[in-house]
Design a protein around this motif. Structure first.
Motif, short mmCIF file in Angstrom:
data_model
loop_
_atom_site.label_atom_id
_atom_site.label_comp_id
_atom_site.label_asym_id
_atom_site.label_seq_id
_atom_site.Cartn_x
_atom_site.Cartn_y
_atom_site.Cartn_z
N TRP A 91 -19.92 -6.73 -3.49
CA TRP A 91 -19.13 -6.07 -4.53
C TRP A 91 -19.98 -5.05 -5.29
O TRP A 91 -19.56 -3.91 -5.49
CB TRP A 91 -18.55 -7.09 -5.51
CG TRP A 91 -17.85 -6.41 -6.65
CD1 TRP A 91 -18.36 -6.16 -7.89
CD2 TRP A 91 -16.54 -5.85 -6.63
NE1 TRP A 91 -17.45 -5.49 -8.66
CE2 TRP A 91 -16.32 -5.27 -7.91
CE3 TRP A 91 -15.55 -5.76 -5.68
CZ2 TRP A 91 -15.12 -4.63 -8.22
CZ3 TRP A 91 -14.36 -5.13 -6.00
CH2 TRP A 91 -14.16 -4.57 -7.26
N ASN A 92 -21.16 -5.46 -5.69
CA ASN A 92 -22.02 -4.58 -6.50
C ASN A 92 -22.49 -3.35 -5.75
O ASN A 92 -22.65 -2.28 -6.34
CB ASN A 92 -23.23 -5.36 -7.02
CG ASN A 92 -22.85 -6.31 -8.13
OD1 ASN A 92 -21.90 -6.08 -8.86
ND2 ASN A 92 -23.58 -7.39 -8.23
N GLY A 96 -17.29 -2.60 -5.14
CA GLY A 96 -17.10 -2.17 -6.53
C GLY A 96 -17.14 -0.67 -6.69
O GLY A 96 -16.21 -0.07 -7.24
N PRO A 97 -18.21 -0.01 -6.21
CA PRO A 97 -18.25 1.44 -6.30
C PRO A 97 -17.10 2.13 -5.57
O PRO A 97 -16.59 3.14 -6.02
CB PRO A 97 -19.60 1.80 -5.65
CG PRO A 97 -20.44 0.59 -5.86
CD PRO A 97 -19.49 -0.57 -5.77
N VAL A 99 -13.99 0.89 -5.10
CA VAL A 99 -12.78 0.69 -5.89
C VAL A 99 -12.82 1.55 -7.15
O VAL A 99 -11.85 2.21 -7.50
CB VAL A 99 -12.60 -0.80 -6.24
CG1 VAL A 99 -11.50 -1.00 -7.27
CG2 VAL A 99 -12.31 -1.60 -4.98
N LEU A 100 -13.96 1.52 -7.83
CA LEU A 100 -14.07 2.27 -9.09
C LEU A 100 -14.04 3.77 -8.86
O LEU A 100 -13.54 4.52 -9.70
CB LEU A 100 -15.34 1.87 -9.83
CG LEU A 100 -15.37 0.40 -10.28
CD1 LEU A 100 -16.72 0.06 -10.89
CD2 LEU A 100 -14.22 0.08 -11.21
N ALA A 101 -14.55 4.24 -7.72
CA ALA A 101 -14.53 5.67 -7.43
C ALA A 101 -13.12 6.17 -7.11
O ALA A 101 -12.80 7.34 -7.34
CB ALA A 101 -15.45 5.97 -6.24
N SER A 102 -12.26 5.28 -6.61
CA SER A 102 -10.90 5.69 -6.24
C SER A 102 -9.96 5.71 -7.43
O SER A 102 -8.84 6.15 -7.32
CB SER A 102 -10.35 4.77 -5.15
OG SER A 102 -10.16 3.46 -5.67
N GLN A 103 -10.43 5.23 -8.59
CA GLN A 103 -9.54 5.18 -9.76
C GLN A 103 -9.63 6.45 -10.55
O GLN A 103 -10.49 7.17 -10.66
CB GLN A 103 -9.90 3.99 -10.64
CG GLN A 103 -9.58 2.70 -9.95
CD GLN A 103 -9.96 1.49 -10.82
OE1 GLN A 103 -10.59 1.61 -11.85
NE2 GLN A 103 -9.58 0.32 -10.36
#
Length: 103
Positions: A91-92, A96-97, A99-103
């Motif tokens: 995840w780390n 995670g990156p 998912v967070l980059a696609s938001q």
């Protein structure tokens, strides 16, 4: 999402192949090989940690299945916990990156 499914299917494929070509005995060698590879990948400078955690994920799944087949409760408990830690690392360093980059 496709990358997550791809990684999961590769792990499942490796475990199924190990079971098909040698039963539980092959799983212990698969788990040992990927466990050592993971430690090396995480210990060598310049290698992205993602690869080490991915190798630990495969190793933990192999040992978990092996422990379940032979009803080795201590091994199962250990590798369930280590699998959670491998998932935290994945995840780390990867999911995670992503998912967070696609938001």
């Amino acid at each position: 999402m496709n990358q997550i499914l791809g990684a999961a299917s590769v792990s499942v494929g490796v475990i199924v192949a190990a079971l098909a070509f040698g039963g539980g005995g092959a799983l212990q060698y698969l788990g040992a090989l990927f466990g050592v590879a993971a430690a090396v990948l995480l210990g060598v400078p310049g290698v992205h940690p993602l690869w080490g955690f991915a190798a630990f994920f495969v190793a933990n799944v192999a040992w978990l299945v092996y422990g379940l087949l032979l009803r080795l409760r201590g091994l199962v408990v250990q590798h369930v916990l280590l699998l959670v830690l491998a998932l935290v690392g994945l995840w780390n360093w990867w999911l995670g990156p992503l998912v967070l980059a696609s938001q």
